[in-house]
Design a protein around this motif. Structure first.
Motif, PDB file in Angstrom:
ATOM      1  N   ALA A   1       0.821  -1.206   0.000  1.00 28.97           N
ATOM      2  CA  ALA A   1       0.000   0.000   0.000  1.00 28.97           C
ATOM      3  C   ALA A   1       0.856   1.257   0.000  1.00 28.97           C
ATOM      4  O   ALA A   1       0.550   2.238  -0.685  1.00 28.97           O
ATOM      5  N   ILE A   2       1.935   1.220   0.748  1.00 29.23           N
ATOM      6  CA  ILE A   2       2.835   2.381   0.801  1.00 29.23           C
ATOM      7  C   ILE A   2       3.489   2.612  -0.556  1.00 29.23           C
ATOM      8  O   ILE A   2       3.576   3.740  -1.045  1.00 29.23           O
TER       9      ILE A   2
ATOM     10  N   GLN B   1       5.616   9.506   6.479  1.00 28.08           N
ATOM     11  CA  GLN B   1       6.553   9.006   5.471  1.00 28.08           C
ATOM     12  C   GLN B   1       6.219   9.573   4.095  1.00 28.08           C
ATOM     13  O   GLN B   1       7.117   9.966   3.331  1.00 28.08           O
ATOM     14  N   LEU B   2       4.945   9.637   3.771  1.00 23.59           N
ATOM     15  CA  LEU B   2       4.516  10.186   2.485  1.00 23.59           C
ATOM     16  C   LEU B   2       4.762  11.690   2.420  1.00 23.59           C
ATOM     17  O   LEU B   2       5.166  12.221   1.380  1.00 23.59           O
ATOM     18  N   PHE B   3       4.518  12.381   3.529  1.00 21.44           N
ATOM     19  CA  PHE B   3       4.779  13.822   3.590  1.00 21.44           C
ATOM     20  C   PHE B   3       6.230  14.118   3.237  1.00 21.44           C
ATOM     21  O   PHE B   3       6.534  15.094   2.543  1.00 21.44           O
ATOM     22  N   GLU B   4       7.122  13.275   3.719  1.00 24.06           N
ATOM     23  CA  GLU B   4       8.550  13.485   3.483  1.00 24.06           C
ATOM     24  C   GLU B   4       8.926  13.317   2.014  1.00 24.06           C
ATOM     25  O   GLU B   4       9.987  13.777   1.590  1.00 24.06           O
TER      26      GLU B   4
ATOM     27  N   ILE C   1       4.204  14.069  -0.810  1.00 20.36           N
ATOM     28  CA  ILE C   1       2.790  13.704  -0.986  1.00 20.36           C
ATOM     29  C   ILE C   1       2.040  14.146   0.262  1.00 20.36           C
ATOM     30  O   ILE C   1       2.186  13.554   1.336  1.00 20.36           O
ATOM     31  N   THR C   2       1.252  15.206   0.137  1.00 24.39           N
ATOM     32  CA  THR C   2       0.644  15.825   1.324  1.00 24.39           C
ATOM     33  C   THR C   2      -0.876  15.744   1.385  1.00 24.39           C
ATOM     34  O   THR C   2      -1.458  15.978   2.441  1.00 24.39           O
ATOM     35  N   ASP C   3      -1.517  15.421   0.278  1.00 25.14           N
ATOM     36  CA  ASP C   3      -2.987  15.326   0.280  1.00 25.14           C
ATOM     37  C   ASP C   3      -3.378  13.916   0.713  1.00 25.14           C
ATOM     38  O   ASP C   3      -3.836  13.096  -0.093  1.00 25.14           O
ATOM     39  N   VAL C   4      -3.167  13.642   1.983  1.00 32.25           N
ATOM     40  CA  VAL C   4      -3.351  12.293   2.527  1.00 32.25           C
ATOM     41  C   VAL C   4      -4.292  12.344   3.728  1.00 32.25           C
ATOM     42  O   VAL C   4      -4.117  13.160   4.637  1.00 32.25           O
TER      43      VAL C   4
END
Length: 273
Positions: free
Chosen positions: A16-17, A45-48, A51-54
């Motif tokens: 998924a990640i 982890q995605l923010f880094e 990817i911020t629209d989470v």
């Protein structure tokens, strides 16, 4: 402008990640998992990576009400562009629990999110290559298609006899059968529904005979999560606009070589996969 929403269950799984990193720039991500803390770690982890629209939703997918709440959240975020059900990838030892996660949970997700589907929607359910190891001529075939029957878990447990490996394989076969059956309903909305069957991925070292399995896999290695994610990304995309109701096997050729593998490995060992 309405945003495209991608719902990914099993949001803390490596697969998924990997998928979230590939499609995160295409729309809003809604990650779902039973572990809220795990989801927050994935979100960071995605923010880094930019990817911020989470968004995260903690839910027990075996609870119909919890999944209905999930559908409401997805609807609030925008238009359903993609749905990936990657929950149920863990190596649990509870056969009934595994059946519930793999079959009941998926069925609730499909039922709750179908009303959100449109001609741009593509849904991908994650099965497994082990589904192909189950003979498809048993009495359990009809039971597997009755995914929401009140006594489903007890019925299937009679066939698996509490064996977690058999339960996993049978429940993953159910994923494929349900996809074939439900593709019509999703097609009525102009949407597509498929499944993928990964091969060995993140296999624990405790499996003594992992090397034997690899020796009978043409590509001689396990799959990387990114390789499975890339195939799912394709099925979610417009490039797969005429593909629905199928299972895409991504196993390095293991099942193609399965007949020879069975003769070389004992049935006892094969139950582990």
């Amino acid at each position: 402008m309405t945003k495209d929403v991608y719902v990914i269950t099993g949001g803390s799984e490596d697969l998924a990640i990997a998928l979230a990193k590939r499609i995160g720039a295409k729309g809003t991500l809604l990650l779902v998992d039973s572990c809220g803390k795990c989801l927050e770690q994935v979100k960071q982890q995605l923010f880094e990576t930019g990817i911020t629209d989470v968004h995260c939703e903690t839910a027990d997918l075996t609870s119909k009400r919890a999944v209905e709440n999930l559908a409401e959240k997805a609807s609030e975020l925008g238009a359903l562009r993609g749905l990936v059900h990657a929950a149920g990838l863990s190596n649990a030892n509870d056969s009934k629990g595994m059946m519930a996660d793999n079959v009941i949970g998926m069925s609730h997700v499909l039922e709750a999110l179908l009303p959100l589907a449109n001609e741009k929607t593509s849904a991908v359910m994650v099965s497994s290559m082990t589904a192909y190891m189950v003979p498809q001529n048993g009495q359990y075939m009809d039971a597997l298609k009755q995914q929401l029957a009140a006594n489903l878990l007890e019925t299937l447990d009679q066939f698996t006899q509490g064996d977690a490996g058999a339960a996993n394989s049978m429940s993953k076969l159910a994923v494929q059968l349900i996809v074939e059956d439900q593709a019509w309903a999703w097609g009525e909305k102009g949407a597509r529904l498929n499944s993928v069957s990964p091969g060995m991925m993140n296999v624990p070292d405790a499996y003594e005979d992992i090397q034997a399995m690899l020796d009978h896999t043409p590509l001689r290695r396990t799959a990387e999560p990114e390789e499975i994610a890339s195939a799912i990304e394709f099925l979610l995309s417009d490039s797969a606009s005429y593909i629905t109701g199928i299972d895409l096997r991504i196993d390095g050729g293991t099942i193609a070589n399965y007949p020879r593998m069975k003769t070389a490995m004992s049935q006892d060992k094969m139950k582990r996969f």
